[in-house]
Design a protein around this motif. Structure first.
Motif, PDB file in Angstrom:
ATOM      1  N   LEU A   1      -1.035   5.392  15.184  1.00 26.09           N
ATOM      2  CA  LEU A   1       0.291   4.910  14.787  1.00 26.09           C
ATOM      3  C   LEU A   1       1.066   4.501  16.038  1.00 26.09           C
ATOM      4  O   LEU A   1       1.400   5.338  16.886  1.00 26.09           O
ATOM      5  CB  LEU A   1       1.048   5.988  14.028  1.00 26.09           C
ATOM      6  CG  LEU A   1       2.499   5.674  13.660  1.00 26.09           C
ATOM      7  CD1 LEU A   1       2.554   4.477  12.713  1.00 26.09           C
ATOM      8  CD2 LEU A   1       3.177   6.877  13.025  1.00 26.09           C
ATOM      9  N   LEU A   2       1.367   3.224  16.130  1.00 25.00           N
ATOM     10  CA  LEU A   2       2.141   2.687  17.253  1.00 25.00           C
ATOM     11  C   LEU A   2       3.611   2.788  16.866  1.00 25.00           C
ATOM     12  O   LEU A   2       4.126   1.977  16.094  1.00 25.00           O
ATOM     13  CB  LEU A   2       1.722   1.240  17.517  1.00 25.00           C
ATOM     14  CG  LEU A   2       0.203   1.019  17.630  1.00 25.00           C
ATOM     15  CD1 LEU A   2      -0.116  -0.472  17.725  1.00 25.00           C
ATOM     16  CD2 LEU A   2      -0.369   1.782  18.816  1.00 25.00           C
TER      17      LEU A   2
ATOM     18  N   GLY B   1      -2.084  -8.629  15.627  1.00 25.13           N
ATOM     19  CA  GLY B   1      -3.438  -8.153  15.396  1.00 25.13           C
ATOM     20  C   GLY B   1      -3.513  -6.744  14.863  1.00 25.13           C
ATOM     21  O   GLY B   1      -4.599  -6.198  14.661  1.00 25.13           O
ATOM     22  N   VAL B   2      -2.365  -6.121  14.603  1.00 16.98           N
ATOM     23  CA  VAL B   2      -2.330  -4.767  14.068  1.00 16.98           C
ATOM     24  C   VAL B   2      -2.827  -4.780  12.623  1.00 16.98           C
ATOM     25  O   VAL B   2      -2.731  -5.800  11.925  1.00 16.98           O
ATOM     26  CB  VAL B   2      -0.894  -4.196  14.168  1.00 16.98           C
ATOM     27  CG1 VAL B   2       0.020  -4.830  13.137  1.00 16.98           C
ATOM     28  CG2 VAL B   2      -0.889  -2.690  14.064  1.00 16.98           C
ATOM     29  N   ASP B   3      -3.365  -3.657  12.141  1.00 21.33           N
ATOM     30  CA  ASP B   3      -3.959  -3.600  10.799  1.00 21.33           C
ATOM     31  C   ASP B   3      -2.953  -3.309   9.693  1.00 21.33           C
ATOM     32  O   ASP B   3      -3.108  -3.781   8.568  1.00 21.33           O
ATOM     33  CB  ASP B   3      -5.048  -2.517  10.757  1.00 21.33           C
ATOM     34  CG  ASP B   3      -6.171  -2.792  11.740  1.00 21.33           C
ATOM     35  OD1 ASP B   3      -6.845  -3.825  11.576  1.00 21.33           O
ATOM     36  OD2 ASP B   3      -6.354  -1.978  12.669  1.00 21.33           O
ATOM     37  N   VAL B   4      -1.947  -2.495   9.996  1.00 25.39           N
ATOM     38  CA  VAL B   4      -0.998  -2.039   8.978  1.00 25.39           C
ATOM     39  C   VAL B   4       0.416  -2.065   9.548  1.00 25.39           C
ATOM     40  O   VAL B   4       0.633  -1.677  10.706  1.00 25.39           O
ATOM     41  CB  VAL B   4      -1.323  -0.599   8.509  1.00 25.39           C
ATOM     42  CG1 VAL B   4      -0.320  -0.148   7.443  1.00 25.39           C
ATOM     43  CG2 VAL B   4      -2.741  -0.490   7.992  1.00 25.39           C
ATOM     44  N   LEU B   5       1.359  -2.508   8.734  1.00 26.39           N
ATOM     45  CA  LEU B   5       2.777  -2.395   9.058  1.00 26.39           C
ATOM     46  C   LEU B   5       3.410  -1.501   8.009  1.00 26.39           C
ATOM     47  O   LEU B   5       3.354  -1.797   6.813  1.00 26.39           O
ATOM     48  CB  LEU B   5       3.464  -3.765   9.037  1.00 26.39           C
ATOM     49  CG  LEU B   5       2.954  -4.823  10.013  1.00 26.39           C
ATOM     50  CD1 LEU B   5       3.677  -6.144   9.783  1.00 26.39           C
ATOM     51  CD2 LEU B   5       3.128  -4.363  11.454  1.00 26.39           C
TER      52      LEU B   5
ATOM     53  N   ASP C   1       0.850  -1.183   0.000  1.00 29.30           N
ATOM     54  CA  ASP C   1       0.000   0.000   0.000  1.00 29.30           C
ATOM     55  C   ASP C   1       0.890   1.239   0.000  1.00 29.30           C
ATOM     56  O   ASP C   1       1.914   1.269   0.686  1.00 29.30           O
ATOM     57  CB  ASP C   1      -0.904   0.001   1.238  1.00 29.30           C
ATOM     58  CG  ASP C   1      -1.964   1.084   1.194  1.00 29.30           C
ATOM     59  OD1 ASP C   1      -1.614   2.260   1.452  1.00 29.30           O
ATOM     60  OD2 ASP C   1      -3.126   0.775   0.930  1.00 29.30           O
ATOM     61  N   THR C   2       0.486   2.275  -0.732  1.00 26.80           N
ATOM     62  CA  THR C   2       1.332   3.460  -0.839  1.00 26.80           C
ATOM     63  C   THR C   2       1.430   4.262   0.449  1.00 26.80           C
ATOM     64  O   THR C   2       2.366   5.014   0.650  1.00 26.80           O
ATOM     65  CB  THR C   2       0.799   4.408  -1.924  1.00 26.80           C
ATOM     66  OG1 THR C   2      -0.528   4.818  -1.582  1.00 26.80           O
ATOM     67  CG2 THR C   2       0.804   3.726  -3.276  1.00 26.80           C
ATOM     68  N   HIS C   3       0.450   4.119   1.376  1.00 23.19           N
ATOM     69  CA  HIS C   3       0.296   5.039   2.497  1.00 23.19           C
ATOM     70  C   HIS C   3       0.013   6.416   1.895  1.00 23.19           C
ATOM     71  O   HIS C   3      -0.398   6.525   0.737  1.00 23.19           O
ATOM     72  CB  HIS C   3       1.542   5.036   3.388  1.00 23.19           C
ATOM     73  CG  HIS C   3       1.271   5.361   4.840  1.00 23.19           C
ATOM     74  ND1 HIS C   3       0.934   6.631   5.266  1.00 23.19           N
ATOM     75  CD2 HIS C   3       1.288   4.590   5.948  1.00 23.19           C
ATOM     76  CE1 HIS C   3       0.753   6.618   6.582  1.00 23.19           C
ATOM     77  NE2 HIS C   3       0.958   5.379   7.023  1.00 23.19           N
ATOM     78  N   ARG C   4       0.179   7.501   2.664  1.00 27.77           N
ATOM     79  CA  ARG C   4      -0.116   8.809   2.091  1.00 27.77           C
ATOM     80  C   ARG C   4       0.949   9.187   1.070  1.00 27.77           C
ATOM     81  O   ARG C   4       2.143   8.963   1.278  1.00 27.77           O
ATOM     82  CB  ARG C   4      -0.232   9.875   3.180  1.00 27.77           C
ATOM     83  CG  ARG C   4       0.974   9.983   4.095  1.00 27.77           C
ATOM     84  CD  ARG C   4       0.773  11.056   5.151  1.00 27.77           C
ATOM     85  NE  ARG C   4       1.934  11.089   6.038  1.00 27.77           N
ATOM     86  CZ  ARG C   4       2.232  12.100   6.836  1.00 27.77           C
ATOM     87  NH1 ARG C   4       1.462  13.164   6.865  1.00 27.77           N
ATOM     88  NH2 ARG C   4       3.295  12.056   7.619  1.00 27.77           N
TER      89      ARG C   4
ATOM     90  N   GLU D   1      -1.768   1.057  13.207  1.00 27.07           N
ATOM     91  CA  GLU D   1      -0.595   0.915  12.345  1.00 27.07           C
ATOM     92  C   GLU D   1       0.655   0.861  13.205  1.00 27.07           C
ATOM     93  O   GLU D   1       0.823   1.671  14.120  1.00 27.07           O
ATOM     94  CB  GLU D   1      -0.504   2.105  11.383  1.00 27.07           C
ATOM     95  CG  GLU D   1       0.766   2.140  10.556  1.00 27.07           C
ATOM     96  CD  GLU D   1       0.899   3.413   9.729  1.00 27.07           C
ATOM     97  OE1 GLU D   1       1.986   3.625   9.152  1.00 27.07           O
ATOM     98  OE2 GLU D   1      -0.076   4.201   9.674  1.00 27.07           O
ATOM     99  N   ALA D   2       1.527  -0.093  12.917  1.00 28.24           N
ATOM    100  CA  ALA D   2       2.819  -0.170  13.599  1.00 28.24           C
ATOM    101  C   ALA D   2       3.905   0.295  12.640  1.00 28.24           C
ATOM    102  O   ALA D   2       3.897  -0.050  11.455  1.00 28.24           O
ATOM    103  CB  ALA D   2       3.105  -1.591  14.068  1.00 28.24           C
TER     104      ALA D   2
END
Length: 282
Positions: free
Chosen positions: A216-217, A259-263, A155-158, A242-243
């Motif tokens: 954001l973790l 269990g995090v959604d995004v790395l 995923d590009t992220h922002r 997100e981590a």
């Protein structure tokens, strides 16, 4: 897509004011050949470089194609001078982008096979986190690098600062978390998501309850990320988690089971090795 000004700048940088090296008469063909396995990216950009010099691209692979050593990623034909003038820029861009795509694909596979019920042969996906890039990109090459992440399955992220509000530690230090979130909610469009950076698991539900769309973790070990996920699940808040921070392809499996959604991995762009290509004529 790339604009002509960008391509012209790339070529001007390489050709200089008096290119004698490529003063070669006649017509020729050329091919971009992978020298190692990887995922193709930057082929659109390489094609654009050749096309700018009126070199015809007669064959090419799609972005995201898996390449083996010896595979041809792109074929061209045109004047020998222009084929040779475009060669180095096209190879550099394709190699750089394909390296990013290859590293991204490795991270995606690591997340999918981290014991979350994903069977690559059966094709049954479990609840695995998305792999995303960051803004740690090369100035002038962000578009190429972000598209390479997508080619690798990420995923590009922002894409830039306008895509999402990121409330970072400095904002919190200046305004306080709740006040910062409220401030940016007033400034941002209703369509703009707000992400809040936290540095402890206990602050994750606090940020979510204050209105963060994404928490954001930052720079947490996997055990801390897992604890943050548990705390947010126990709260009444609804936010993506997100981590990020120092995560590598090698440590993706440790985070993928939390269990995090995004790395998100800055290393996808700032530390990817170029995929080795050669360009052969005739």
């Amino acid at each position: 897509m790339l604009d002509r000004t960008t391509i012209e700048g790339w070529l001007r940088e390489d050709l200089g004011h008096h290119d004698v090296t490529n003063d070669v008469p006649g017509e020729t063909t050329g091919r971009l050949v992978a020298k190692e396995t990887g995922v193709a990216a930057g082929i659109d950009a390489a094609e654009a470089v050749f096309s700018y010099l009126d070199v015809e691209v007669t064959e090419r692979v799609d972005e995201g194609t898996e390449l083996d050593a010896g595979d041809v990623a792109l074929r061209v034909e045109g004047s020998a001078q222009d084929v040779l003038r475009a060669e180095r820029t096209a190879v550099n861009i394709a190699g750089h982008a394909s390296g990013i795509a290859t590293k991204t694909a490795a991270a995606v596979e690591a997340a999918q096979t981290a014991g979350l019920g994903f069977d690559l042969d059966a094709g049954a996906a479990g609840d695995t986190p998305a792999i995303a890039g960051t803004r740690k990109t090369t100035p002038g090459l962000r578009g190429v690098e972000k598209r390479a992440i997508v080619a690798g399955g990420g995923d590009t992220h922002r894409l830039d600062l306008s895509h999402m509000v990121m409330v970072k530690d400095n904002h919190v230090a200046e305004m306080g978390m709740e006040s910062a979130i409220e401030h940016f909610e007033e400034k941002a469009s209703f369509a703009t998501k707000i992400e809040v950076e936290v540095e402890s698991p206990e602050d994750a539900p606090r940020a979510a309850e204050a209105g963060a769309d994404i928490v954001l973790l930052d720079n947490m070990e996997p055990a801390a990320v897992e604890r943050a996920v548990e705390l947010v699940d126990e709260s009444d808040a609804d936010a993506l988690l997100e981590a990020s921070g120092g995560i590598t392809v090698e440590t993706v499996p440790d985070y993928a089971t939390t269990g995090v959604d995004v790395l998100s991995l800055g290393s996808l762009t700032h530390s990817a090795s170029s995929l080795d290509f050669s360009f052969r004529t005739g």
